[in-house]
Design an enzyme around this catalytic site. Sequence first.
Site, PDB file in Angstrom:
ATOM      1  N   ASP A  11       0.865  -1.174   0.000  1.00 40.15           N
ATOM      2  CA  ASP A  11       0.000   0.000   0.000  1.00 40.15           C
ATOM      3  C   ASP A  11       0.907   1.231   0.000  1.00 40.15           C
ATOM      4  OD1 ASP A  11      -2.157   1.681   0.019  1.00 40.15           O
ATOM      5  OD2 ASP A  11      -3.241   0.614   1.576  1.00 40.15           O
TER       6      ASP A  11
HETATM    7  C1  BGC Z   1      -5.071   3.166   0.148  1.00 45.30           C
HETATM    8  C2  BGC Z   1      -5.299   2.186  -0.982  1.00 45.30           C
HETATM    9  C3  BGC Z   1      -5.094   2.855  -2.309  1.00 45.30           C
HETATM   10  C4  BGC Z   1      -3.718   3.465  -2.341  1.00 45.30           C
HETATM   11  C5  BGC Z   1      -3.401   4.155  -3.649  1.00 45.30           C
HETATM   12  C6  BGC Z   1      -3.773   3.929  -0.005  1.00 45.30           C
HETATM   13  O1  BGC Z   1      -3.648   4.967   0.921  1.00 45.30           O
HETATM   14  O2  BGC Z   1      -5.077   2.478   1.376  1.00 45.30           O
HETATM   15  O3  BGC Z   1      -6.587   1.648  -0.878  1.00 45.30           O
HETATM   16  O4  BGC Z   1      -5.294   1.952  -3.363  1.00 45.30           O
HETATM   17  O5  BGC Z   1      -3.615   4.425  -1.304  1.00 45.30           O
HETATM   18  O6  BGC Z   1      -4.110   5.336  -3.797  1.00 45.30           O
END
Ligand code: BGC
Length: 711
Positions: free
Chosen positions: A268
């Site tokens: 993530d």
């Molecule tokens: C979120 C994800 C997301 C990623 C990219 C993160 O902060 O938890 O769900 O896909 O950012 O934007």
Amino acid sequence: MEELDVRIEKILSQMTIDEKIGQLNQISSPLVPDEKVFEEIRKGNIGSFILSTTAQAGNDDADNVSANLLNELQRVAVEESRLGIPVIFGRDVIHGHNTVLPIALTAAASFDDALVKECYRNVAREAARDGVHWTFSPMVDLSRDPRWGRCVEGPGEDPYLGSKMARAMIEGFQGEDLAAEDSVAACAKHYLGYGASEGGRDYFKTEISEYTIRNFYLPAYKEAVDAGAQTVMAAFNEISGQPCSSSRYWLTDVLKKELGFDGFIVSDWGAIPQTICQGVAEDEKQAAELCFNAGLDMEMVSACYLKHLKELIEQGMVSEEQLDDSVRRILRVKLRLGLFEKPYIPKYSVDKDKHKRDARRLAGESIVLLKNKDNILPLNLESSITLAGPMVTDKVNVLGTWVLDGNPEDVTSVLEGIKGNYPKCDINYRDSAFEEEQLCVANYKGDITVLCLGETKMMTGEANSVSNIEISDRMINIVKNAYVKKKPIVALLFYARPIAIKEIEPYCDAIVWCGNLGTETGNAVADVLFGKVNPSGKLPVTLPYCTGQIPIYYNTTAASRAVNGYYDGYLNYHDCQAAPMYPFGFGLSYSDFDISFDLSNRKISLKELEEGKTLKIKIKVRNISETDGREVVQLYVKDVAASMARPIRELKQYKGVFVKANNEEELDFEVGYRELGFYNANGNFVVEKGKFEIFVGNDCYADKKTLLEVN
Ligand code: BGC
């Protein structure tokens, strides 16, 4: 060796260590041409771009990267890097692209996987022609906590429904052929247990036993892998002291080896250095070492791999074999997507009208009718209505969180939906927007009051948790002010998350849970209000009576002094009832259905189950009303006595069926090894001999049951 593997090995054999590490590096896309970035691509230092520049893209205004720039970034990769390996562009295309669908938790209420799949196919078609190869969706995190803002991004509290939704979304995104120009690779996220963040605090720790993980949190990921999800995103949270990003057990042993996942795992956003905050790594180098050795293949934005992996390999802290494994996985997905053959943005047209029609249907099917006193709904086509509340003309909040490419101008508001579809209605409306202190409902000329209650989209989604799920005083006042006018009240609830509505329930004649319905909000709401669509949505989560009941979910085990009724095993609190406001699976219809089946007891041997034999149950669904309608028939199983305490009930199958007025349909349900089994204390999936109760009905309280003996 298969042809794909031959190609992978050929590319891999030509790669330097630096080029291999480069494949693992995902950076934020530049918004304008940037020579430094082009140079990094040429050097082979970038394997992927995330088409966003912010850590919380769901809350911020979206950045749009031009098609020309994407093609130019790709051209540099393909033509000017030594090996010409294309980059993969990922974006958070969450519950729609241009046409915004109901948010996942709302859509799950449809219990209609075929329609969800069709709608997600449309999403892929819209996204792929904007240059998106890969979406960070679906989120398949089971959640039992409405305080957690991200519960709205997932399918609710049930592993079976969650698995069905996961499969539908993945199959929709990826299509029949991943290499087709209109398919995008899916990403099942956030692996694992993110929905169990303690206290509903985002990014927080979880404490989940392996027994609970395997029986509740893992099944949707297993289904996602079986459905062919090409990527999985590791979650931010730790599980019992081990951050998911650095857990070799969950990433490699379980996901890759046990579940047989052959795509790649992406971190993530910035999650690798976050293991320092979590207290398992001292610095970025150690964070890279731990996460890489755990099996985390690609790093989103924080570049710890790029900075440290080479040195870690030289020092023998990580192996080149492991690096090869990660690169193979990434190349595999790029090859499967056909990026080597067709690296540039495809050109094709989409049938936006069809996408809107499908979105309208899904939105209509996702609406849950919770109360309908004296059959106040559906409304008369020529009603005189007072329409009030903050969501009457809203076109932004009804889209929900995580809308990067949807345009509020394309949204049909509730007011527009009613006016446009039912022009003969006399509508008096007052739009008391969120900012206004004016709460009174004006112009009571109407015969009925329809209140559009809700909250802003910033109340849900990432980093948007609440400690209190009670409906706000402001909404209560709107309802009470309307009540004194002595007209029947229909409350439409535009809340994506479960909220506690006991304060308004007694004043409302009808209550309709709309969630966040997306672009087609107004049309879908009008369809249901006036009966063009007979509601058939069912709650994918328990609606608690009050905040203090959390966690409350239907598939719990019984208390030690359980008696008869569903929640009788819970002692009432001194200050609150034990039962929720509305149970899982619940939703009314304008029709009345009678669901029946042969209740005589049955037997089957364990051996027969192991050989694939199933118990077949014929279910009769009679529509005993004058209104055609769809009913979602649900089958629940209770393992009466097992080596581990099993849930009071577990949903194991459901089917939506359309039954004409005064008619009946027959459905075939099957119960076999999969439906009767569970993961035991050793983590093995087993069916244990003994008695099972099988309940069939239209919510988790279903009371018609048959007894099955497995001997
Ligand atoms: C979120 C994800 C997301 C990623 C990219 C993160 O902060 O938890 O769900 O896909 O950012 O934007």
